[in-house]
Design a protein around this motif. Sequence first.
Motif, PDB file in Angstrom:
ATOM      1  N   TYR A   1      44.250  10.809 -11.130  1.00 31.56           N
ATOM      2  CA  TYR A   1      45.108   9.766 -11.457  1.00 31.56           C
ATOM      3  C   TYR A   1      44.037   8.840 -12.173  1.00 31.56           C
ATOM      4  O   TYR A   1      42.915   8.638 -11.982  1.00 31.56           O
ATOM      5  CB  TYR A   1      46.004   9.121 -10.326  1.00 31.56           C
ATOM      6  CG  TYR A   1      45.253   8.852  -9.046  1.00 31.56           C
ATOM      7  CD1 TYR A   1      45.441   9.614  -7.975  1.00 31.56           C
ATOM      8  CD2 TYR A   1      44.492   7.811  -9.042  1.00 31.56           C
ATOM      9  CE1 TYR A   1      44.757   9.120  -6.738  1.00 31.56           C
ATOM     10  CE2 TYR A   1      43.970   7.473  -7.745  1.00 31.56           C
ATOM     11  CZ  TYR A   1      44.101   8.118  -6.891  1.00 31.56           C
ATOM     12  OH  TYR A   1      43.535   7.745  -5.459  1.00 31.56           O
TER      13      TYR A   1
ATOM     14  N   GLN B   1      44.097   4.129 -12.739  1.00 28.81           N
ATOM     15  CA  GLN B   1      44.368   3.051 -12.091  1.00 28.81           C
ATOM     16  C   GLN B   1      43.966   1.949 -13.045  1.00 28.81           C
ATOM     17  O   GLN B   1      43.099   2.017 -13.719  1.00 28.81           O
ATOM     18  CB  GLN B   1      43.984   2.678 -10.703  1.00 28.81           C
ATOM     19  CG  GLN B   1      44.304   3.734  -9.659  1.00 28.81           C
ATOM     20  CD  GLN B   1      43.751   3.264  -8.335  1.00 28.81           C
ATOM     21  OE1 GLN B   1      42.763   2.640  -8.166  1.00 28.81           O
ATOM     22  NE2 GLN B   1      44.141   3.789  -7.260  1.00 28.81           N
TER      23      GLN B   1
ATOM     24  N   PHE C   1      44.968  -4.420  -7.707  1.00 26.42           N
ATOM     25  CA  PHE C   1      45.467  -3.309  -8.419  1.00 26.42           C
ATOM     26  C   PHE C   1      47.012  -3.528  -8.992  1.00 26.42           C
ATOM     27  O   PHE C   1      47.925  -4.504  -8.505  1.00 26.42           O
ATOM     28  CB  PHE C   1      45.910  -2.454  -7.154  1.00 26.42           C
ATOM     29  CG  PHE C   1      46.535  -0.946  -7.330  1.00 26.42           C
ATOM     30  CD1 PHE C   1      48.090  -1.101  -7.060  1.00 26.42           C
ATOM     31  CD2 PHE C   1      46.072  -0.275  -8.270  1.00 26.42           C
ATOM     32  CE1 PHE C   1      48.709   0.113  -7.315  1.00 26.42           C
ATOM     33  CE2 PHE C   1      46.902   0.975  -8.507  1.00 26.42           C
ATOM     34  CZ  PHE C   1      48.184   1.007  -8.026  1.00 26.42           C
TER      35      PHE C   1
ATOM     36  N   LEU D   1      49.322   2.732 -10.937  1.00 28.72           N
ATOM     37  CA  LEU D   1      48.673   4.033 -11.150  1.00 28.72           C
ATOM     38  C   LEU D   1      49.405   5.031 -11.862  1.00 28.72           C
ATOM     39  O   LEU D   1      50.690   4.969 -11.806  1.00 28.72           O
ATOM     40  CB  LEU D   1      48.690   4.402  -9.739  1.00 28.72           C
ATOM     41  CG  LEU D   1      47.950   5.959  -9.364  1.00 28.72           C
ATOM     42  CD1 LEU D   1      47.356   5.807  -8.194  1.00 28.72           C
ATOM     43  CD2 LEU D   1      49.308   7.083  -9.383  1.00 28.72           C
TER      44      LEU D   1
ATOM     45  N   ARG E   1      49.460   9.483 -12.729  1.00 33.52           N
ATOM     46  CA  ARG E   1      48.931  10.534 -12.468  1.00 33.52           C
ATOM     47  C   ARG E   1      48.784  11.384 -13.624  1.00 33.52           C
ATOM     48  O   ARG E   1      49.317  11.125 -14.494  1.00 33.52           O
ATOM     49  CB  ARG E   1      49.990  11.394 -11.347  1.00 33.52           C
ATOM     50  CG  ARG E   1      49.986  10.546 -10.076  1.00 33.52           C
ATOM     51  CD  ARG E   1      51.235  11.306  -9.139  1.00 33.52           C
ATOM     52  NE  ARG E   1      51.363  10.343  -7.969  1.00 33.52           N
ATOM     53  CZ  ARG E   1      50.768  10.281  -7.013  1.00 33.52           C
ATOM     54  NH1 ARG E   1      49.542  10.934  -6.976  1.00 33.52           N
ATOM     55  NH2 ARG E   1      51.160   9.715  -5.690  1.00 33.52           N
TER      56      ARG E   1
ATOM     57  N   ARG F   1      40.076   8.309 -10.536  1.00 33.53           N
ATOM     58  CA  ARG F   1      40.168   9.048  -9.488  1.00 33.53           C
ATOM     59  C   ARG F   1      39.667  10.548 -10.104  1.00 33.53           C
ATOM     60  O   ARG F   1      40.460  11.247 -10.493  1.00 33.53           O
ATOM     61  CB  ARG F   1      41.322   9.182  -8.549  1.00 33.53           C
ATOM     62  CG  ARG F   1      41.237  10.145  -7.463  1.00 33.53           C
ATOM     63  CD  ARG F   1      40.426   9.953  -6.359  1.00 33.53           C
ATOM     64  NE  ARG F   1      40.774  10.535  -5.293  1.00 33.53           N
ATOM     65  CZ  ARG F   1      40.901  11.597  -4.757  1.00 33.53           C
ATOM     66  NH1 ARG F   1      40.210  12.667  -5.306  1.00 33.53           N
ATOM     67  NH2 ARG F   1      41.369  12.029  -3.520  1.00 33.53           N
TER      68      ARG F   1
ATOM     69  N   ALA G   1      36.132  14.274  -4.185  1.00 33.01           N
ATOM     70  CA  ALA G   1      35.980  13.130  -4.509  1.00 33.01           C
ATOM     71  C   ALA G   1      36.531  11.996  -3.845  1.00 33.01           C
ATOM     72  O   ALA G   1      37.838  12.273  -3.241  1.00 33.01           O
ATOM     73  CB  ALA G   1      36.674  13.010  -5.755  1.00 33.01           C
ATOM     74  N   SER G   2      35.789  11.092  -3.415  1.00 28.60           N
ATOM     75  CA  SER G   2      36.147  10.135  -2.154  1.00 28.60           C
ATOM     76  C   SER G   2      36.375   8.596  -2.908  1.00 28.60           C
ATOM     77  O   SER G   2      36.556   7.752  -2.072  1.00 28.60           O
ATOM     78  CB  SER G   2      35.193  10.410  -1.113  1.00 28.60           C
ATOM     79  OG  SER G   2      34.011  10.007  -1.742  1.00 28.60           O
TER      80      SER G   2
ATOM     81  N   ILE H   1      36.734   6.022  -6.533  1.00 24.27           N
ATOM     82  CA  ILE H   1      37.235   5.853  -7.670  1.00 24.27           C
ATOM     83  C   ILE H   1      36.377   5.287  -8.660  1.00 24.27           C
ATOM     84  O   ILE H   1      35.411   4.399  -8.101  1.00 24.27           O
ATOM     85  CB  ILE H   1      38.544   5.116  -7.987  1.00 24.27           C
ATOM     86  CG1 ILE H   1      38.597   3.619  -7.096  1.00 24.27           C
ATOM     87  CG2 ILE H   1      39.899   5.875  -7.377  1.00 24.27           C
ATOM     88  CD1 ILE H   1      39.782   2.841  -7.408  1.00 24.27           C
TER      89      ILE H   1
ATOM     90  N   MET I   1      41.129   8.054   3.203  1.00 25.07           N
ATOM     91  CA  MET I   1      40.276   8.731   2.301  1.00 25.07           C
ATOM     92  C   MET I   1      41.239   9.342   1.147  1.00 25.07           C
ATOM     93  O   MET I   1      42.184  10.014   1.412  1.00 25.07           O
ATOM     94  CB  MET I   1      39.382   9.782   2.987  1.00 25.07           C
ATOM     95  CG  MET I   1      38.289  10.167   1.757  1.00 25.07           C
ATOM     96  SD  MET I   1      38.842  11.633   0.767  1.00 25.07           S
ATOM     97  CE  MET I   1      38.769  12.903   2.306  1.00 25.07           C
ATOM     98  N   GLY I   2      40.741   8.810  -0.150  1.00 21.17           N
ATOM     99  CA  GLY I   2      41.420   9.415  -1.287  1.00 21.17           C
ATOM    100  C   GLY I   2      42.918   8.560  -1.381  1.00 21.17           C
ATOM    101  O   GLY I   2      43.648   9.139  -2.410  1.00 21.17           O
ATOM    102  N   GLN I   3      43.154   7.793  -0.706  1.00 25.71           N
ATOM    103  CA  GLN I   3      44.607   7.204  -0.513  1.00 25.71           C
ATOM    104  C   GLN I   3      44.739   6.060  -1.751  1.00 25.71           C
ATOM    105  O   GLN I   3      45.195   5.148  -1.288  1.00 25.71           O
ATOM    106  CB  GLN I   3      45.231   6.975   0.827  1.00 25.71           C
ATOM    107  CG  GLN I   3      45.602   8.194   1.716  1.00 25.71           C
ATOM    108  CD  GLN I   3      46.447   9.021   1.170  1.00 25.71           C
ATOM    109  OE1 GLN I   3      47.694   8.601   0.558  1.00 25.71           O
ATOM    110  NE2 GLN I   3      46.142  10.354   0.841  1.00 25.71           N
ATOM    111  N   GLY I   4      44.120   6.392  -2.798  1.00 24.31           N
ATOM    112  CA  GLY I   4      44.210   5.060  -3.695  1.00 24.31           C
ATOM    113  C   GLY I   4      45.377   4.940  -4.372  1.00 24.31           C
ATOM    114  O   GLY I   4      45.578   4.368  -5.383  1.00 24.31           O
ATOM    115  N   VAL I   5      46.362   5.875  -4.071  1.00 25.34           N
ATOM    116  CA  VAL I   5      47.720   5.707  -4.800  1.00 25.34           C
ATOM    117  C   VAL I   5      48.549   4.392  -4.829  1.00 25.34           C
ATOM    118  O   VAL I   5      49.150   4.026  -5.684  1.00 25.34           O
ATOM    119  CB  VAL I   5      48.683   6.879  -4.423  1.00 25.34           C
ATOM    120  CG1 VAL I   5      48.408   8.075  -4.586  1.00 25.34           C
ATOM    121  CG2 VAL I   5      49.061   6.668  -2.770  1.00 25.34           C
TER     122      VAL I   5
END
Lengths: 114, 116
Positions: A32, A34, A46, A49, A51, A93, A99-100, A102, B98-102
């Motif tokens: 995704y 952002q 922010f 976002l 996808r 991302r 991948a951890s 962004i 972790m990874g929850q950048g949504v």
Amino acid sequence: SQKIEQNSEALNIQEGKTATLTCNYTNYSPAYLQWYRQDPGRGPVFLLLIRENEKEKRKERLKVTFDTTLKQSLFHITASQPADSATYLCAVRPGYSSASKIIFGSGTRLSIRP
Amino acid sequence: GAGVSQSPSNKVTEKGKDVELRCDPISGHTALYWYRQSLGQGLEFLIYFQGNSAPDKSGLPSDRFSAERTGGSVSTLTIQRTQQEDSAVYLCASSLAMGQGVNGYTFGSGTRLTVV
């Protein structure tokens, strides 16, 4: 190499017009993307976002598009206002499972003149 | 807390001194990130924490940089023997997991470090 590129030059727009900012990426397959807004002396905030399987996302006066073929996202602000003046950052991302984090572009400074 | 809190907001230090930068994330956010932003530049990733462990330290520029997180909450970024090229704004962000950048990362206002 992996890169995220945004217009480095400031964008100056007349109030009421639509501002369009560009984000291009190379050698990423984003899960995704952002968009953030950053005001001077503040951390990024922010906004939206989108996808990899979405073409367009809207939120009030904001619209984001995502073209995975062109490897590009466009960020639009309609009916722009002086209060929209800020630096806008895009962030990717990466799509690989480990991948951890962004990855951010360097941002485009937007100035809306009355 | 209601937001991500960083301290100090500004720090001027002499070259060669050690500095500690603190980040207090949003309560309940298990993921914590440190980024660095030089003047006119984008955000450079430094390190990421999930709970108290740091699975990704890949962005730390040298062994002068270290970070820890205790109790799954507050994190401290330490720079030893500071150099002028360390001058930047150090930003901390947190997210639910972790990874929850949504839902995006929530950033603090940063610590502006100036090494003289």
